[in-house]
Write an enzyme that holds these catalytic residues in place. Structure first.
Site, short mmCIF file in Angstrom:
data_model
loop_
_atom_site.label_atom_id
_atom_site.label_comp_id
_atom_site.label_asym_id
_atom_site.label_seq_id
_atom_site.Cartn_x
_atom_site.Cartn_y
_atom_site.Cartn_z
N SER A 1 34.62 -40.73 -7.05
CA SER A 1 34.03 -41.86 -7.98
C SER A 1 35.20 -42.57 -8.15
O SER A 1 36.17 -42.57 -7.53
CB SER A 1 33.66 -41.03 -9.35
N TYR B 1 35.27 -36.00 -16.51
CA TYR B 1 34.43 -36.47 -15.44
C TYR B 1 35.74 -36.77 -14.48
O TYR B 1 35.64 -36.63 -13.30
CB TYR B 1 33.67 -37.67 -15.97
#
Length: 269
Positions: A141, A154
């Site tokens: 990401s 995350y």
């Protein structure tokens, strides 16, 4: 890497980037083994891919289910006879600061975003070693490049995917298996809307945070899918998706500690 008549296994292929990758691959003539927890969405992806003339199998399962992951490669081999590409795309999001997020929620996210990647890679390696030209593609990401506040879980999972992928690539040098790690920037998927949020966070805070994130989601999944597949074909070690990901990667490289002093205003607007 020529994708025609290859076989690719894609997790999280019921929608978003996973579905887009599946359809781009099918246009290249690549056969598909599709995985998602949402069986209805999975079947929709399969129907669209089959219209492009490739063989498609669906495997509805939760990637956090260890036994299902162990059995998946055998099912793919029975249906397709080979495996050339593994795309670990499935992922979830979790809002809240570290102190707001419970241990159970933190572990839930790590199971899906990181441990499932490791387990499926381990399970599929024997099949991938049988290919003359194979590639593992792991989805990190933008938050696997930088670590904004409110993203402890995350970001930890996506940095873990990045580190795992890079080390595995070095270990597999001299074999037919390559490893790519993907860092998408702002891609317009449903991950922000479907993020799990701690009960201690107010409805107003949730809405404000989601609104901020959704403003950054500008690229379509279809464009992201094309970029990722092109990177796969070129066997790129790192695939940066979007101008925002490229800019952030450069900034982090120049200012590995101080980048947030520059970025925080943009993230808060």
């Amino acid at each position: 890497m020529k994708l025609k008549d290859r076989v690719a296994l894609i997790t999280g292929s019921g929608g978003g980037i996973g579905r887009a990758i599946a359809l781009v691959l099918s246009r290249r003539g690549c056969h598909l083994a599709l995985v998602d927890i949402n069986e209805e969405a999975l079947l929709q992806t399969a129907e669209q891919a089959q219209l492009l003339g490739v063989q498609v199998t669906t495997h509805p399962l939760d990637v956090a289910d260890r036994e299902a992951i162990r059995q998946l490669p055998a099912a793919v081999h029975a249906a397709h006879g080979r495996l050339d590409v593994l795309i670990n795309n499935a992922g979830v999001a979790l809002g809240g600061t570290f102190e707001q997020v419970s241990e159970a929620d933190f572990d839930w996210l790590m199971e899906i975003n990181f441990h499932a990647v490791v387990r499926l890679t381990r399970a599929c390696l024997p099949l991938l070693h049988q290919s003359d030209n194979a590639q593992i593609v792991n989805m990190s990401s933008l938050y696997g490049l930088i670590s904004p506040p409110g993203q402890t879980a995350y970001s930890a999972s996506k940095f873990a995917v990045r580190g795992f992928s890079n080390a595995l690539r070095h270990e597999l040098e001299g074999t037919p298996i390559g490893v790519s790690v993907v860092h998408p920037g702002g891609v317009a998927t449903a991950i922000a809307k479907s993020a799990r949020v701690p009960g201690s966070v107010s409805a107003k805070e949730i809405e404000e945070e989601r609104s901020r994130h959704e403003k950054m989601l500008r690229m379509t999944p279809e464009k992201a899918g094309e970029i990722i597949v092109r990177g796969l074909e070129q066997r790129q070690a790192r695939i940066l998706v979007g101008a925002d990901a490229k800019a952030v990667a450069l900034l982090e490289r120049l200012l590995p500690v101080r980048y947030w002093s520059i970025l925080k205003q943009a993230f808060r607007n």
